[in-house]
Design a protein around this motif. Structure first.
Motif, short mmCIF file in Angstrom:
data_model
loop_
_atom_site.label_atom_id
_atom_site.label_comp_id
_atom_site.label_asym_id
_atom_site.label_seq_id
_atom_site.Cartn_x
_atom_site.Cartn_y
_atom_site.Cartn_z
N GLY A 113 0.79 -1.22 0.00
CA GLY A 113 0.00 0.00 0.00
C GLY A 113 0.82 1.26 0.00
O GLY A 113 0.41 2.29 -0.56
N LEU A 114 2.02 1.22 0.61
CA LEU A 114 2.87 2.41 0.66
C LEU A 114 3.32 2.84 -0.73
O LEU A 114 3.59 4.02 -0.96
CB LEU A 114 4.10 2.14 1.55
CG LEU A 114 3.84 2.17 3.05
CD1 LEU A 114 5.05 1.66 3.81
CD2 LEU A 114 3.47 3.58 3.50
N ALA A 115 3.42 1.88 -1.63
CA ALA A 115 3.83 2.20 -3.00
C ALA A 115 2.75 1.83 -4.01
O ALA A 115 3.02 1.69 -5.20
CB ALA A 115 5.12 1.45 -3.34
N GLY A 116 1.52 1.67 -3.52
CA GLY A 116 0.43 1.21 -4.38
C GLY A 116 -0.20 2.32 -5.20
O GLY A 116 0.15 3.49 -5.08
N GLU A 117 -1.15 1.91 -6.02
CA GLU A 117 -1.81 2.85 -6.93
C GLU A 117 -2.93 3.63 -6.26
O GLU A 117 -3.32 4.70 -6.74
CB GLU A 117 -2.38 2.07 -8.13
CG GLU A 117 -1.31 1.36 -8.95
CD GLU A 117 -1.91 0.44 -9.99
OE1 GLU A 117 -3.15 0.47 -10.17
OE2 GLU A 117 -1.14 -0.32 -10.62
N ARG A 119 -4.38 6.12 -3.93
CA ARG A 119 -3.96 7.26 -3.11
C ARG A 119 -4.61 7.19 -1.73
O ARG A 119 -4.00 7.53 -0.71
CB ARG A 119 -4.33 8.56 -3.79
CG ARG A 119 -3.46 8.92 -4.99
CD ARG A 119 -2.07 9.32 -4.50
NE ARG A 119 -1.22 9.73 -5.60
CZ ARG A 119 -1.16 10.98 -6.06
NH1 ARG A 119 -1.94 11.92 -5.52
NH2 ARG A 119 -0.34 11.29 -7.04
N GLN A 122 -2.88 4.48 0.33
CA GLN A 122 -1.53 4.94 0.62
C GLN A 122 -1.53 5.99 1.73
O GLN A 122 -0.74 5.92 2.68
CB GLN A 122 -0.90 5.51 -0.64
CG GLN A 122 0.56 5.88 -0.50
CD GLN A 122 1.13 6.45 -1.79
OE1 GLN A 122 1.36 7.65 -1.90
NE2 GLN A 122 1.33 5.59 -2.78
N GLU A 123 -2.42 6.97 1.63
CA GLU A 123 -2.49 8.02 2.64
C GLU A 123 -2.96 7.46 3.98
O GLU A 123 -2.51 7.89 5.04
CB GLU A 123 -3.42 9.14 2.18
CG GLU A 123 -3.54 10.30 3.17
CD GLU A 123 -2.22 10.88 3.63
OE1 GLU A 123 -2.12 11.27 4.81
OE2 GLU A 123 -1.26 10.93 2.82
N ARG A 126 0.06 5.84 5.51
CA ARG A 126 1.01 6.88 5.95
C ARG A 126 0.50 7.58 7.21
O ARG A 126 1.29 7.95 8.08
CB ARG A 126 1.25 7.89 4.83
CG ARG A 126 2.04 7.31 3.67
CD ARG A 126 2.44 8.36 2.65
NE ARG A 126 3.11 7.74 1.53
CZ ARG A 126 4.39 7.39 1.52
NH1 ARG A 126 5.12 7.58 2.60
NH2 ARG A 126 4.93 6.83 0.46
#
Length: 208
Positions: A113-117, A119, A122-123, A126
Motif C-alpha cells: 500500500g505504501l507504493a500502491g496505486e 492514493r 496509501q495516505e 502513511r
C-alpha cells in the motif's frame, strides 16, 4: 433460509476482508485484485460485496483500520516489556519481527500500500505511520532518552526510526517465514540501523 438467519452480523464483511488478505499473503498485489476474485475467495456472491463496501478502495481503507489495530497491539506489547532504556532498541525490534511474522498478510498489505496505486489506501497507511511516530516520540520523552532535542528534532528522529523499520519490513517479507538465519540477520541489521539513529540523535544539537 435458516442458515442465513444464523449468520452473524458482519460475517460476510469479515470474510471479504480475510479473503483479500489471504490473496495478498499468497503473493497477489492488493491493487490488482478485483471484486469477483475476492468474492470467489470468500465464497460469497459478487453482489454481496456492495452491501459492505463501495469498491476495492473502500475495502482497502477498512484493512488500513485493522492494520492500525495490529500496530497498536504491537505498541502496547513493547510498552509492557521494554521497561529499561538500554533494552529499548533490541527488544522493540524483536517484538516488531514477531508481530510481522504473526500478521504477515497485514504487513504485506502495508508494504504494498505504501507504493500502491490507491492514493486513499496509501495516505491511510502513511497516517498510521505518522501516528506510530508520534507515539514513539511520546515514549522517548517518557523514558527521558532525548531530553536535549526540541520537539521538531524529536519528531524527525521518530520519523526516521519508523521509516527505517518500514524499510526493514520489505527485507523481512522477502524471505521465507521459516528461514531463521535470514530473519536473525534482518533483526541484527535493523537493530544496528536504529542504534546508529540514536547515536546520531544523542549527539545532535537542536537550535536554541
Amino acid at each position: 433460509m435458516a442458515e442465513k438467519q444464523r449468520r452473524k452480523p458482519g460475517e460476510t464483511r469479515e470474510k471479504l476482508m480475510n479473503a483479500a488478505l489471504t490473496l495478498v499473503g499468497k503473493g497477489r498485489h492488493f491493487a490488482s485484485l478485483g471484486i469477483r476474485e475476492v468474492t470467489r475467495q470468500a465464497g460469497v456472491v459478487p453482489t454481496s460485496f456492495y452491501r459492505h463496501f463501495r469498491n476495492m478502495d473502500d475495502l482497502g481503507l477498512q484493512l488500513v483500520d485493522e492494520l492500525g489495530l495490529v500496530l497498536r497491539r504491537m505498541m502496547r506489547e513493547a510498552r509492557a516489556h521494554v521497561l529499561q532504556a538500554d533494552k529499548l532498541i533490541e527488544e522493540s525490534v524483536a517484538i516488531f519481527i514477531s508481530h510481522a511474522q504473526a500478521n504477515r498478510s497485514f504487513f504485506m498489505f502495508m508494504a504494498q500500500g505504501l507504493a500502491g496505486e490507491s492514493r486513499a489506501v496509501q495516505e491511510g497507511i502513511r497516517s498510521e505511520m505518522r501516528f506510530f511516530a508520534s507515539e514513539l516520540a511520546n515514549d522517548l520523552r517518557r523514558l527521558r532518552l532525548v531530553d536535549h532535542l526540541n520537539d521538531q528534532d524529536l519528531d524527525m528522529t521518530s520519523d526516521l526510526v519508523v521509516r527505517s523499520v518500514a524499510f526493514s519490513l520489505t527485507d523481512l517479507l522477502g524471505v521465507s517465514p521459516d528461514d531463521d538465519y535470514q530473519i536473525e540477520q534482518i533483526r541484527k541489521r535493523t537493530t544496528r540501523f536504529l542504534q546508529l539513529i540514536f547515536v546520531g540523535a544523542a549527539n545532535w544539537k537542536s537550535p536554541g
